[in-house]
Scaffold this motif. Sequence first.
Motif, short mmCIF file in Angstrom:
data_model
loop_
_atom_site.label_atom_id
_atom_site.label_comp_id
_atom_site.label_asym_id
_atom_site.label_seq_id
_atom_site.Cartn_x
_atom_site.Cartn_y
_atom_site.Cartn_z
N PRO A 190 -12.53 -3.52 18.01
CA PRO A 190 -13.47 -3.45 19.13
C PRO A 190 -13.14 -2.27 20.04
O PRO A 190 -11.97 -2.00 20.32
CB PRO A 190 -13.26 -4.79 19.84
N SER A 191 -14.16 -1.57 20.47
CA SER A 191 -13.97 -0.36 21.27
C SER A 191 -13.14 -0.65 22.52
O SER A 191 -13.41 -1.59 23.27
CB SER A 191 -15.33 0.20 21.67
N GLY A 192 -12.10 0.15 22.72
CA GLY A 192 -11.24 0.02 23.88
C GLY A 192 -10.14 -1.01 23.75
O GLY A 192 -9.32 -1.16 24.65
N SER A 193 -10.09 -1.73 22.62
CA SER A 193 -9.06 -2.75 22.42
C SER A 193 -7.71 -2.10 22.12
O SER A 193 -7.61 -0.89 21.88
CB SER A 193 -9.45 -3.67 21.27
N LYS A 194 -6.67 -2.92 22.13
CA LYS A 194 -5.33 -2.43 21.82
C LYS A 194 -5.28 -1.80 20.43
O LYS A 194 -4.69 -0.74 20.23
CB LYS A 194 -4.33 -3.59 21.90
N GLY A 195 -5.95 -2.43 19.46
CA GLY A 195 -5.98 -1.89 18.11
C GLY A 195 -6.74 -0.58 18.04
O GLY A 195 -6.35 0.34 17.31
N ASP A 196 -7.82 -0.47 18.80
CA ASP A 196 -8.61 0.76 18.82
C ASP A 196 -7.80 1.91 19.38
O ASP A 196 -7.82 3.03 18.85
CB ASP A 196 -9.87 0.53 19.65
N ILE A 197 -7.06 1.64 20.44
CA ILE A 197 -6.21 2.69 21.04
C ILE A 197 -5.14 3.14 20.05
O ILE A 197 -4.83 4.33 19.94
CB ILE A 197 -5.58 2.15 22.34
N PHE A 198 -4.57 2.18 19.30
CA PHE A 198 -3.57 2.53 18.29
C PHE A 198 -4.16 3.45 17.22
O PHE A 198 -3.53 4.43 16.80
CB PHE A 198 -3.02 1.26 17.64
N CYS A 199 -5.37 3.15 16.79
CA CYS A 199 -5.96 3.88 15.65
C CYS A 199 -6.43 5.28 16.02
O CYS A 199 -6.44 6.17 15.17
CB CYS A 199 -7.15 3.09 15.10
N ARG A 200 -6.81 5.48 17.27
CA ARG A 200 -7.29 6.80 17.67
C ARG A 200 -6.20 7.84 17.48
O ARG A 200 -5.08 7.69 17.96
CB ARG A 200 -7.71 6.79 19.15
N GLY A 201 -6.51 8.90 16.79
CA GLY A 201 -5.55 9.97 16.56
C GLY A 201 -4.60 9.72 15.42
O GLY A 201 -3.90 10.63 14.99
N GLY A 215 0.80 -1.22 0.00
CA GLY A 215 0.00 0.00 0.00
C GLY A 215 0.83 1.26 0.00
O GLY A 215 1.98 1.28 -0.42
N SER A 216 0.23 2.35 0.48
CA SER A 216 0.90 3.66 0.49
C SER A 216 2.14 3.63 1.37
O SER A 216 2.12 3.07 2.47
CB SER A 216 -0.06 4.74 0.99
N HIS A 217 3.19 4.27 0.88
CA HIS A 217 4.47 4.24 1.58
C HIS A 217 4.38 4.90 2.95
O HIS A 217 5.12 4.55 3.86
CB HIS A 217 5.53 4.94 0.72
N GLY A 218 3.47 5.86 3.11
CA GLY A 218 3.39 6.59 4.37
C GLY A 218 2.29 6.14 5.30
O GLY A 218 2.04 6.79 6.32
N SER A 219 1.62 5.05 4.98
CA SER A 219 0.51 4.60 5.83
C SER A 219 1.01 4.25 7.24
O SER A 219 1.94 3.45 7.39
CB SER A 219 -0.18 3.39 5.22
N PRO A 220 0.42 4.82 8.28
CA PRO A 220 0.91 4.58 9.64
C PRO A 220 0.62 3.18 10.17
O PRO A 220 1.13 2.81 11.23
CB PRO A 220 0.17 5.63 10.48
N ILE A 221 -0.17 2.39 9.45
CA ILE A 221 -0.47 1.03 9.94
C ILE A 221 0.54 0.02 9.44
O ILE A 221 0.68 -1.06 10.02
CB ILE A 221 -1.90 0.59 9.55
N SER A 222 1.28 0.32 8.38
CA SER A 222 2.22 -0.65 7.81
C SER A 222 3.38 -0.91 8.77
O SER A 222 4.02 0.02 9.25
CB SER A 222 2.76 -0.15 6.47
#
Length: 372
Positions: A282-293, A210-217
Amino acid sequence: MTEPPSGLSSPDVEVKSLQLDDRPESESADSGIGDGDELPVPQQILISNVTCDSFKISWNMESRGQDRITHYFVDLNKKEDKSSNKFKHMDVPTKLVAKAVPLPMTVRGHWFLSPRTEYTVAVQTATKQPDGEYAVSAWSEIVEFCTADYSTVQLKQLLLKAEAIAGRMLPFTVFYRNQQREYFQPNSQYYRSRDAQCCRMLPSVKDNSGSHGSPISGKLEGIFFSCNTEFNTGRPPQDSPYGPYRFQIQADLLFNQNTNAYFGDFYCMYTSYHYVIVVLAPSGSKGDIFCRGKLPALDRSNNCFLSCGEEEDGSLSFRHAQDVILEVLYTEPVDVSLGTVSQISGHQLMSLSTLNAKKDPSCKVCNISVGR
């Protein structure tokens, strides 16, 4: 270097490309450029406020000869390694000249800066002479830095581009994931993304597709699912690039009122079709906390890609975008017993695999001004 956005105090610096020859660290850029022995050499280079396509630079220098400085020469180079960005525009000069201004100054430009890329930088001070030539100091030390991921500002730009081509929404009822037979066999030694004893699929770190700058990669852990359906049948397609065995799970077990949705990426791989990554956490999960912001949040029941609506009888209904291929990244473990595994009748279309796939940097549909 262009005018920094509001909130940055760096001066507005005009940048022009300057064709300079390769040089040892201690020599000036060009022996034909004037003598700069009396010009101070930049020392203690400091890089700060790094974004995906800009950075601030400052340094110290002796007071001797400072009054003669009219310009700064900035030698910016991509740090080469085996995983370097193959799509850097090699024909764009990375030797830059800027008028001398109070420090720090902002270096900005998507035509020579790419996100999440390692660079080296060195600086000279220079005096422009009456004949148009430059007298220059010796080069400073070489320092290294890495540009940042896309911010939510850039991701929102990608989001708008993706929304423009998403097309109408089609209903679906299941998420599915294709793999080889061994993936679903208890105690298999072939795949590490299984907890065989508990029969769970486990999240793994997303690759660099995907995109070179994607923060999830390379950072966010998850399990990829699909939900696209065939237009004529309304069912998942029988072909897959990932294996002949398919795990299917009812959509409401992964996507419901307790699940948050985020936009993760938009890209293509030198083809006419485009991919959109939607993260389900899922709300409040580790992944959710990562994605916020870090990622733009999507309205669960009203977005252009993947929606979960509530019917009058309280049941949930699901829709996906017709004109993009959705990659759904679910951030938590999934119990295999919650779904079914069966063999599909179609083919493995390996050309459709997105594993570590590189984004087409020339596509005007899915690229934004800050690069790939």
